[in-house]
Design an enzyme around this catalytic site. Sequence first.
Site, mmCIF file in Angstrom:
data_model
loop_
_atom_site.group_PDB
_atom_site.id
_atom_site.type_symbol
_atom_site.label_atom_id
_atom_site.label_comp_id
_atom_site.label_asym_id
_atom_site.label_seq_id
_atom_site.Cartn_x
_atom_site.Cartn_y
_atom_site.Cartn_z
ATOM 1 N N GLY A 75 93.562 87.819 58.214
ATOM 2 C CA GLY A 75 94.288 87.170 57.122
ATOM 3 C C GLY A 75 93.913 85.717 56.973
ATOM 4 O O GLY A 75 93.783 85.201 55.847
ATOM 5 N N ASP A 76 93.714 85.022 58.100
ATOM 6 C CA ASP A 76 93.262 83.628 58.042
ATOM 7 C C ASP A 76 91.846 83.537 57.495
ATOM 8 O O ASP A 76 91.526 82.627 56.731
ATOM 9 C CB ASP A 76 93.325 83.010 59.441
ATOM 10 C CG ASP A 76 94.737 82.933 59.976
ATOM 11 O OD1 ASP A 76 95.573 82.280 59.341
ATOM 12 O OD2 ASP A 76 95.007 83.538 61.023
ATOM 13 N N ARG A 77 90.979 84.494 57.884
ATOM 14 C CA ARG A 77 89.611 84.520 57.363
ATOM 15 C C ARG A 77 89.633 84.724 55.840
ATOM 16 O O ARG A 77 88.880 84.076 55.117
ATOM 17 C CB ARG A 77 88.840 85.635 58.051
ATOM 18 C CG ARG A 77 87.437 85.922 57.523
ATOM 19 C CD ARG A 77 86.448 84.800 57.757
ATOM 20 N NE ARG A 77 86.593 83.700 56.811
ATOM 21 C CZ ARG A 77 85.787 82.668 56.715
ATOM 22 N NH1 ARG A 77 84.766 82.550 57.539
ATOM 23 N NH2 ARG A 77 85.999 81.726 55.832
#
Length: 488
Positions: free
Chosen positions: A273-275
């Site tokens: 999700g951060d990527r």
Amino acid sequence: MNGAGVPLLVVGDALLDHDLVGRAERLAPDAPVPVVSGARRTTRPGGAALAACLAAADGREVTLVTALGDDEASARLRLLLPDRVRVVPLPLTGALSAKTRILAADRPLLRLDDGDGRAAGPTEEARRAVADADAVLVADYGRGSADVLRDALAEAAARVPMVWDPHPRGCPPVPGARLVTPSAAEARGFATGMEARGLSTGAEAPRPDAPSARDNAGELHTAAQDAAVLVRAWRAASVVVTLGGRGALLSHGATPLLVPCPVTAEGDACGAGDRFAAAAAGALADGELTEAAVRAAVHAATRYVAEGGVRSLGAAGPPPAEGGVRRPATGAELTRDALRTATRVRAAGGTVVAAGGCFDLLHAGHVSLLQAARRAGDCLVVCVNSDASVRRRKGEGRPLVPMADRVRVLRALECVDAVAVFDEDTPERLLAELRPHIWAKGGDYARTDLPEADLIASWGGQVVLLPYLDGRSTTGLAARAALTPNRR
């Protein structure tokens, strides 16, 4: 775009992440729980700090506004952050939150959470960082960093691209955010809560007789309705609901756009999700439309998981020197980027696939071959003849399309993870550096026609021939294009 990307401001809650990875081969005698032995420990930035590191790895300058204190976890996190991430600290009450995952055979068994620290308030330096930002990513992990800067973030959303990655325990996105990125489960929770409080603004809630969210149609139906509710309730320009291995669903409040994953990626999705959010924020910062930014984010998150997820971060090495080139322009820079990609995949236990050719006037036969090659492994590196190499092989007048444009078109394909360029007539030297597990060629080749076959076999690699669409060739396309309309 050549050169470093537009600088990015990341605002959110940093965490310290630990992994204990070992073997689970028996159950404990006193309780039916697995015994993990031979564990090795790794520590890395988490939360907003991970998002900042991923954005920096893309080659851009990053400023991270986050709450840090004088505790041991905060000190450790500062040491782990790369030089390209400038930290603007907010005061922290309590200890920095830390997560510890216990894994066996790379499968999580348990997670332990420590630390209850929260952002205590804003600072003038943090306010100035938000006011001066050219683009903003809010990575909210529910620990107050976004809350204490909400007024400044609201002003920034009216001025610059802002991506908001929300958290169930965090504050809602500020109005005007360009893109909000909840997962399907988060979107369902947010929308259900709004419906329960009477805050839904026109989108119909899923009926009891609607398709089950467990099947594909039901999941998309629910995600589309949830996204429409959230666009209106949050007054966001758009909401993209991430669907894991299925891709993402982008909504501006009406008919949504489904962006599927280019391939099926199996692996540790921690940090995906951060990527996704970091890639979307970077693309918007660089001037891409929202739809293009979401496509880039889906591709980046898929590649991240395929390359081993957070395990691949340590193998990536430092960001590129000489200004942090984000999209390499020269053949040498492209090749270095491809070698780094192959190294990450190999270190994570993945399969590196390579394919080669001139790819002058990219056509359906090329695309079919590359898609099939990507499905054979965990990353695809395309080895491309330089302009001089094409000229020697094909004669004067070729290539029709210069190397920079051929590379740009190839890199735009979702099935392509990296492109490398070679100047020789054949790619043996480049292949010796890449050492792919699989070397893919079109079925119009015979194995005896490939001078690189013995080289691939020397390290245990495999040459594979893939089906090739008949009747497609650059030479044929060029000949047809040269004919007058009444002669075609």
